[in-house]
Enzyme design. Structure first.
Site, PDB file in Angstrom:
ATOM      1  N   ARG A  91       1.029  -0.905  -0.151  1.00  0.00           N
ATOM      2  CA  ARG A  91      -0.261   0.188   0.222  1.00  0.00           C
ATOM      3  C   ARG A  91       1.045   0.944   0.133  1.00  0.00           C
ATOM      4  NH1 ARG A  91      -4.631  -2.641   2.439  1.00  0.00           N
ATOM      5  NH2 ARG A  91      -7.007  -0.879   1.864  1.00  0.00           N
TER       6      ARG A  91
ATOM      7  N   ARG B  33     -22.554  -2.013   0.968  1.00  0.00           N
ATOM      8  CA  ARG B  33     -21.686  -3.480   1.190  1.00  0.00           C
ATOM      9  C   ARG B  33     -21.952  -4.247   2.030  1.00  0.00           C
ATOM     10  NH1 ARG B  33     -15.097  -3.560  -0.126  1.00  0.00           N
ATOM     11  NH2 ARG B  33     -14.758  -2.428   1.871  1.00  0.00           N
TER      12      ARG B  33
ATOM     13  N   ARG C 190     -10.171   7.352   3.716  1.00  0.00           N
ATOM     14  CA  ARG C 190      -9.834   6.146   3.114  1.00  0.00           C
ATOM     15  C   ARG C 190      -9.154   6.491   1.628  1.00  0.00           C
ATOM     16  NH1 ARG C 190     -13.182   1.552   3.667  1.00  0.00           N
ATOM     17  NH2 ARG C 190     -12.273   0.090   3.403  1.00  0.00           N
TER      18      ARG C 190
END
Ligand code: AMP
Length: 214
Positions: free
Chosen positions: A88, A127, A171
């Site tokens: 990441r 989700r 995020r």
């Protein structure tokens, strides 16, 4: 083949990593799933992870690299690794290259999933997960047969604590700042393939298969 799935949160990395693993037999290495397993424990480290992850912040490189290292060296995979959520940032990418080099291996392909921020926010907000199996649903795009319940077990579905609009924005910011520079990193190594990440999971998987089988 060692493959990385790269893309913002909600771009479908988890879903496609599962598809790729079951079709080609790679060993799936999803740092988010591994950290969530640890996070569910009441240990001191579990509580630290919970605070960081619920707020959408990255966990330290030291912890993440430690768990990846353990899996890479433990696993005598003959097919290769399917990495999802790792690396990441550049430090993690460099460390991964070094770990694979010890085994005389390298990253063969980086599949970058392209999705707009607007789509990401809609996907993430809807989700839902079955905690024990990791099966995922979406209230609008892939609803369970009975609302709020897993199709196979009937257990209640849960929403990730970091899957809400405010946390998603942060995020995404972290992704742009820390993870997106990896596009250039892998482009320079000639392993980057961009995939249109808009469509049904099956449509996107068909594009991935074409890229992998070329
Ligand atoms: P994911 O399931 O990939 O969306 O990851 C969920 C959360 O786990 C992230 O928001 C981070 O807090 C943490 N995480 C997962 N992978 C990494 C990584 N490679 N480096 C740092 N933190 C990570």
């Amino acid at each position: 083949m060692n493959i990385i799935l790269l893309g913002p949160p909600g771009s479908g990395k988890g879903t496609q990593a599962k598809n790729i693993t079951s079709e080609y037999g790679y060993v799936q290495l999803s740092t988010g799933d591994m950290l969530r397993a640890e996070y569910c424990s009441d240990s001191k480290i579990g509580l630290e992870l919970k605070a960081l992850m619920d707020g959408g912040n990255l966990v330290s490189d030291e912890i993440v690299i430690g768990i990846v290292e353990e899996r890479i060296f433990q696993n005598e995979s003959t097919t290769g690794f399917m990495l999802d959520g790792f690396p990441r940032n550049k430090a993690q990418a460099k460390k991964l290259d070094a770990m694979l080099a010890v085994k005389n291996e390298h990253i063969n392909m980086v599949l970058r999933l392209l999705v707009d921020d607007e789509v990401v926010v809609r996907r993430i907000a809807g989700r839902r997960f079955h905690l024990k199996s990791g099966r995922s649903y979406h209230v609008e795009f892939n609803p369970p047969e009975i609302s709020g319940k897993d199709d196979l077990t009937g257990d209640f579905l849960v929403q990730r604590a970091d899957d809400n609009e405010e946390v998603v924005q942060s995020r995404l910011d972290i992704y742009r700042e820390q993870t997106e520079p990896l596009v250039k990193y892998y482009e320079e190594k000639n392993v980057l393939v961009s995939i249109d990440g808009i469509g049904t999971p099956d449509e996107i998987f068909a594009r991935i298969k074409t890229a992998l089988e070329q």
